[in-house]
Motif scaffolding. Structure first.
Motif, PDB file in Angstrom:
ATOM      1  N   TYR A 163      29.212  46.362  31.229  1.00 20.08           N
ATOM      2  CA  TYR A 163      29.996  46.584  32.450  1.00 20.08           C
ATOM      3  C   TYR A 163      31.501  46.454  32.231  1.00 20.08           C
ATOM      4  O   TYR A 163      32.240  46.158  33.140  1.00 20.08           O
ATOM      5  N   MET A 164      31.958  46.705  31.020  1.00 14.07           N
ATOM      6  CA  MET A 164      33.391  46.586  30.757  1.00 14.07           C
ATOM      7  C   MET A 164      34.094  47.926  30.950  1.00 14.07           C
ATOM      8  O   MET A 164      33.495  48.981  30.828  1.00 14.07           O
ATOM      9  N   ASN A 165      35.354  47.868  31.252  1.00 11.08           N
ATOM     10  CA  ASN A 165      36.202  49.048  31.286  1.00 11.08           C
ATOM     11  C   ASN A 165      37.059  48.987  30.032  1.00 11.08           C
ATOM     12  O   ASN A 165      38.034  48.244  29.976  1.00 11.08           O
ATOM     13  N   SER A 212      38.668  51.583  28.686  1.00  9.03           N
ATOM     14  CA  SER A 212      39.509  52.777  28.616  1.00  9.03           C
ATOM     15  C   SER A 212      40.746  52.466  27.792  1.00  9.03           C
ATOM     16  O   SER A 212      41.366  51.411  27.953  1.00  9.03           O
ATOM     17  N   GLU A 215      26.531  50.392  30.410  1.00  9.78           N
ATOM     18  CA  GLU A 215      27.281  50.683  31.628  1.00  9.78           C
ATOM     19  C   GLU A 215      28.774  50.379  31.467  1.00  9.78           C
ATOM     20  O   GLU A 215      29.410  49.832  32.354  1.00  9.78           O
ATOM     21  N   ALA A 216      29.289  50.749  30.298  1.00 11.27           N
ATOM     22  CA  ALA A 216      30.707  50.551  29.991  1.00 11.27           C
ATOM     23  C   ALA A 216      31.459  51.869  30.136  1.00 11.27           C
ATOM     24  O   ALA A 216      30.891  52.942  29.959  1.00 11.27           O
ATOM     25  N   ILE A 217      32.730  51.795  30.434  1.00  5.21           N
ATOM     26  CA  ILE A 217      33.596  52.970  30.492  1.00  5.21           C
ATOM     27  C   ILE A 217      34.337  53.035  29.164  1.00  5.21           C
ATOM     28  O   ILE A 217      35.110  52.138  28.824  1.00  5.21           O
ATOM     29  N   THR A 247      38.597  55.813  24.153  1.00  2.14           N
ATOM     30  CA  THR A 247      38.384  54.606  23.364  1.00  2.14           C
ATOM     31  C   THR A 247      38.223  55.004  21.907  1.00  2.14           C
ATOM     32  O   THR A 247      37.626  56.026  21.595  1.00  2.14           O
ATOM     33  N   ASN A 296      26.543  54.329  29.244  1.00  2.00           N
ATOM     34  CA  ASN A 296      27.979  54.238  28.988  1.00  2.00           C
ATOM     35  C   ASN A 296      28.631  55.584  29.272  1.00  2.00           C
ATOM     36  O   ASN A 296      28.059  56.630  28.976  1.00  2.00           O
ATOM     37  N   THR A 331      36.178  60.119  23.344  1.00  2.00           N
ATOM     38  CA  THR A 331      35.947  58.890  22.596  1.00  2.00           C
ATOM     39  C   THR A 331      35.870  59.192  21.104  1.00  2.00           C
ATOM     40  O   THR A 331      35.148  60.088  20.687  1.00  2.00           O
TER      41      THR A 331
END
Length: 70
Positions: free
Chosen positions: A3-5, A7, A22-24, A28, A45, A50
């Motif tokens: 659940y991290m962002n 970006s 479930e990360a953005i 990256t 994700n 990326t």
């Protein structure tokens, strides 16, 4: 790290043994990181422009393919 962002984050040369979900991961950079592309492109994700560990770029947008690591 779920659940991290992340970006615009850079994980260059990082050793990452724990999968995340479930990360953005927009813009990256994982170039040279010790993680497989399969571990990045999983768990819903968000992958968008990326940089993968091998230097290739996944343009996206695309969502990771569920909860498996393939």
């Amino acid at each position: 790290m779920s659940y991290m962002n992340a970006s615009l984050a850079e994980f260059r040369e990082a050793k990452m043994g724990i999968p995340f979900e479930e990360a953005i991961l927009a813009n990256t950079k994982f170039q040279g990181a010790d993680i497989s592309s399969g571990m990045i492109c999983r768990g819903w994700n968000l992958i968008w422009n990326t940089v993968m560990p091998d230097g290739t770029i996944v343009k996206g947008p695309q969502w990771g393919n569920g909860r498996d690591s393939s």
